[in-house]
Design an enzyme around this catalytic site. Sequence first.
Site: not given
Length: 335
Positions: A182, A251
């Site tokens: 992230h 993702d």
Amino acid sequence: MKPVIFGLSGLVLTQDERAFFRESEPAGYILFRRNVDSRQQLLALTSELRALSGRSDVPILIDQEGGRVARMGPPEWPAFPAGPAFNSLYEKAPISAIEAASANAQAIGLMLAEVGINVDCLPLLDVTQPDTTEAIATRAYGGEPLRVAAMGRAVLEGLRRAGVVGVVKHMPGHGRAAVDTHYHLPTVTATDEALAADLAPFAALNWAPMGMTSHIVFEAWDKARPATLSPIVVGDIIRGRIGFDGLLLTDDIDMKALSGTAGDKAAGALAAGVDIVLDCWARMPEMTDIANRIGDMPPATRARLDRAMATIAEVTPTGDFDALVAKRDALLAFA
């Protein structure tokens, strides 16, 4: 139809979103906590997404794992345990752990199906290491490949009994990443020989209908590009050595592990051989950039999408939610 799955901004579609989705025709949608309030609200939202797409089987995704990753939660919905709880039980009673994982997944699936969600981004097949980033270690099923595969299979089967498609992630393995994608781009220096353990659960479940890539550089295979953007990793490793021929999603391309504009990242992933781009944050300029940069869905991707959704086409959700939760809890009590 565009090979992209978009997020939406709130509890209801805005006029701009409605018009944009109608024009761009994304492959599907993904929901987050910002989109979730009550059963009535969520069912109305998913029903509108189906009507807008004109497809009764349009994929509507959510990350409902349990533990720290749960978009639907108390007080409207119960909390669920994450992967390590089942790993702990496996240490003492492997068959009980598999039964608990299956019952847990079926209960999650029933909860999702009730509000019109038909795809859950679960199970994780990442094989953990001593230095695995907390972002994965707190969610995964452990560090033994066969154990991870066994529980992953139970989760896929439990979800399917509830009429929900599971997504195996994060191909070709996120367990050796020591930082959170992230925020950072991890680089894995393990040898090809060592990485065989990471591939093993994915290879064992290469029949899964959907899979998700990882934003990680694997130096043994491609020193220049993360897996999501690497034709080598996608083609030679995921499609080749793992043997996965299901629908391959990225993702979230908004993660800081990837650089460039939204359109650059989306086009790069598709060029690498990924089927569907996942863009989660419902920022209209970025969604527009993606839609303008990518072409229509190719026939091979549409075939994989149709095949994945067909796995639940004839499934009538079965099981008693309360009984499944009670069974899971009774089994986990032995951990």
